[in-house]
Design an enzyme around this catalytic site. Structure first.
Site, PDB file in Angstrom:
ATOM      1  N   LYS A  85      -8.401  -1.593   6.266  1.00 24.13           N
ATOM      2  CA  LYS A  85      -8.706  -2.142   4.941  1.00 24.13           C
ATOM      3  C   LYS A  85      -7.761  -3.282   4.592  1.00 24.13           C
ATOM      4  O   LYS A  85      -8.182  -4.332   4.093  1.00 24.13           O
ATOM      5  CB  LYS A  85      -8.590  -1.016   3.920  1.00 24.13           C
ATOM      6  CG  LYS A  85      -9.011  -1.346   2.504  1.00 24.13           C
ATOM      7  CD  LYS A  85      -9.174  -0.078   1.688  1.00 24.13           C
ATOM      8  CE  LYS A  85      -7.932   0.792   1.721  1.00 24.13           C
ATOM      9  NZ  LYS A  85      -8.141   2.130   1.169  1.00 24.13           N
ATOM     10  N   ARG A 140     -13.157  12.281   4.357  1.00 17.81           N
ATOM     11  CA  ARG A 140     -11.863  12.927   4.593  1.00 17.81           C
ATOM     12  C   ARG A 140     -11.390  13.679   3.361  1.00 17.81           C
ATOM     13  O   ARG A 140     -10.781  14.750   3.468  1.00 17.81           O
ATOM     14  CB  ARG A 140     -10.805  11.875   4.977  1.00 17.81           C
ATOM     15  CG  ARG A 140     -10.934  11.349   6.390  1.00 17.81           C
ATOM     16  CD  ARG A 140     -10.048  10.125   6.600  1.00 17.81           C
ATOM     17  NE  ARG A 140      -8.677  10.367   6.200  1.00 17.81           N
ATOM     18  CZ  ARG A 140      -7.912   9.464   5.561  1.00 17.81           C
ATOM     19  NH1 ARG A 140      -8.408   8.278   5.242  1.00 17.81           N
ATOM     20  NH2 ARG A 140      -6.669   9.749   5.257  1.00 17.81           N
ATOM     21  N   SER A 175      -7.252   4.005   8.439  1.00 16.20           N
ATOM     22  CA  SER A 175      -7.868   3.726   7.147  1.00 16.20           C
ATOM     23  C   SER A 175      -7.123   2.611   6.418  1.00 16.20           C
ATOM     24  O   SER A 175      -7.716   1.624   5.961  1.00 16.20           O
ATOM     25  CB  SER A 175      -7.878   4.996   6.292  1.00 16.20           C
ATOM     26  OG  SER A 175      -8.319   4.719   4.979  1.00 16.20           O
ATOM     27  N   ASP A 229     -14.548   2.387   6.911  1.00 15.99           N
ATOM     28  CA  ASP A 229     -13.470   3.095   6.223  1.00 15.99           C
ATOM     29  C   ASP A 229     -13.939   3.665   4.889  1.00 15.99           C
ATOM     30  O   ASP A 229     -13.543   4.768   4.501  1.00 15.99           O
ATOM     31  CB  ASP A 229     -12.285   2.162   5.982  1.00 15.99           C
ATOM     32  CG  ASP A 229     -11.197   2.850   5.177  1.00 15.99           C
ATOM     33  OD1 ASP A 229     -10.673   3.872   5.657  1.00 15.99           O
ATOM     34  OD2 ASP A 229     -10.897   2.400   4.060  1.00 15.99           O
ATOM     35  N   HIS A 281       0.846  -1.191   0.000  1.00 17.14           N
ATOM     36  CA  HIS A 281       0.000   0.000   0.000  1.00 17.14           C
ATOM     37  C   HIS A 281       0.876   1.234   0.000  1.00 17.14           C
ATOM     38  O   HIS A 281       1.898   1.292   0.676  1.00 17.14           O
ATOM     39  CB  HIS A 281      -0.918   0.039   1.223  1.00 17.14           C
ATOM     40  CG  HIS A 281      -1.857   1.202   1.198  1.00 17.14           C
ATOM     41  ND1 HIS A 281      -3.056   1.154   0.531  1.00 17.14           N
ATOM     42  CD2 HIS A 281      -1.761   2.453   1.712  1.00 17.14           C
ATOM     43  CE1 HIS A 281      -3.669   2.319   0.646  1.00 17.14           C
ATOM     44  NE2 HIS A 281      -2.893   3.133   1.360  1.00 17.14           N
TER      45      HIS A 281
END
Length: 439
Positions: free
Chosen positions: A187, A168, A183, A161, A82
């Site tokens: 996830k 956001r 977040s 989320d 990520h």
């Protein structure tokens, strides 16, 4: 419990109880609490921060707001990557097929564009027909057939989320390291993975502008993942200029394919190989990171990585012919060069401003309901330290509508700084690795 009292307590800097956090998150997920109250709470968190206990409760509540996947019946480790986001940030499209080509499972649940940063889902959807909305059953089938699944959050995965992420984006609360950590980790931990490699950006185009802030966020996420029993490392990487040579959804797909074919930008290729190396090592596919790097590079050289991407695209109902014919990707109707006003060296770039210029011409979202134009974007001809001549193109803007073109060009004019001499300090692509001492 009244939500307004929770907002006030956090506004005043008090620590919220686990019950308060669970009640607010679950209430918002069920639609019982309005956006405007959660927006106020998010802003209070941005300013007042969270304790480790609050962060742990927030992450766990978001994780268990939906289904936590279990792929333990599939042989071998499952690993994902990520990125905290930036401009031209496309490595997921490159490393997922590289690692999957090594027979390692890559269950990747990604997001959409956030602020000035592009989103993996928007890039994938610029491939005609590509379906990121697979059911969880089809997600499993994708892993079984291709060793890779590239999807967005389903209704079952961390629904808390999904709602907070969109809010956001339009309330100026993207940058909170605590909200970013909750977040990402809620996830990612829902994916059923064994290991996670984090690409934490720092620089003018990152949400964490300062290196020390990026390190703080990386340490938060590594600590959170380890608490949940996962192997996690974080690479602190440069985002003081766009990554690669292209920004914009279909343009970034094109550039990703070029790298998978053994061509493309050297920095982009190097970062993808380094991230892939860590993924392969944490998945226990190789005995060292160096061995992982060599194995990843081999997948590009022998053509297996690009063929794996073709296979992934076809399985998810995309047009695999884009691999060989870029004209099948969405194309902008117009192009205009942004040129240097003076001769010298490209000294610095306000990378966030470049990303915002891309949003302004339709490449991203200013409001959460905005549509994204997959064809628009920018091609970058110069990097920091390059020599430029007056009138020479620094980048080319690909656009469809000229309503806000002038605004975008003015942003580019403010973003690029040409000086008589090149910067004295050389660029560093990867600053450091957080968490590696544990492996």
């Amino acid at each position: 419990m009244r939500v307004v009292d929770v907002i006030r307590r956090k506004r005043e800097g008090h620590e919220l109880s686990a019950d308060e956090i669970r009640a607010v998150v679950n209430g918002y997920t069920k639609g019982e609490i309005p956006d405007y109250q959660i927006a106020a709470l998010l802003m209070a968190i941005l300013w007042r921060k969270l304790s480790r206990a609050e962060l742990a409760t927030l992450t766990e509540t978001m994780l268990h707001s939906g289904q936590v996947l279990d792929f333990s019946d599939l042989p071998g480790k499952k690993v994902d990557k990520h990125s905290t986001g930036g401009v031209g940030d496309k490595p997921s499209l490159i490393l997922a097929p590289i690692v999957a080509a090594c027979d390692v499972y890559v269950p990747m649940i990604s997001g959409r564009g956030l602020g000035h940063s592009g989103g993996t889902l928007d890039k994938l959807e610029s491939i005609p027909g590509f379906n990121v909305n697979l059911s969880l059953q089809d997600f499993r089938r994708a892993l079984e057939k291709t060793h890779c699944g590239l999807i967005g959050q389903t209704a079952e995965i961390a629904p808390a989320d999904k709602k907070l992420y969109a809010l956001r984006d339009v309330t100026g609360t993207v940058e909170s390291p605590f909200l970013i950590c909750a977040s990402i980790m809620s996830k990612k931990l829902a994916e059923g993975i064994d290991a996670l490699v984090l690409d934490v950006k720092t620089g003018s185009g990152a949400f964490m502008k300062k290196k020390e802030d990026a390190i703080f966020l990386a340490e938060l996420m590594v600590e959170t993942g380890e608490r949940m029993g996962k192997k996690v490392v974080a690479l602190i990487t440069d985002m003081d200029q766009p990554l690669g040579r292209m920004a914009g959804n279909s343009l970034e797909v094109e550039e990703s394919i070029e790298v998978l074919k053994g061509r493309g930008d050297a920095d982009l290729r190097e970062l993808c190989l380094q991230l892939s190396a860590w993924m392969l090592y944490l998945a226990e596919r190789t005995k060292s990171v160096a061995e992982g790097y060599a194995l990843a590079a081999e997948q590009i050289t022998n053509g297996k990585a690009i063929e794996k991407f073709r296979e992934i695209i076809a399985f998810q109902n995309g047009d695999p012919e884009v691999i060989d014919d870029y004209s099948r990707l969405p194309q902008a109707k117009h192009k205009i060069d942004f040129t240097a006003a003076q001769s010298g060296f490209l000294h610095s770039v306000d990378c966030e401003r470049v990303g915002t210029a891309c949003v302004v011409i339709g490449g991203g979202r200013e409001k959460k309901e905005d549509a994204v134009d997959p064809a628009v974007g920018m091609v970058f001809h110069k990097k920091i330290g390059d020599e430029v001549s007056a009138g020479e193109p620094i980048c080319t803007v690909h656009y469809n509508a000229d309503a806000r073109l002038e605004e975008a060009v003015n942003m580019l004019r403010a973003a690029y700084h040409v000086a008589p001499a090149a910067p004295e300090v050389p660029r560093t692509l990867i600053h450091q690795v957080i968490g590696q001492r544990k492996f």
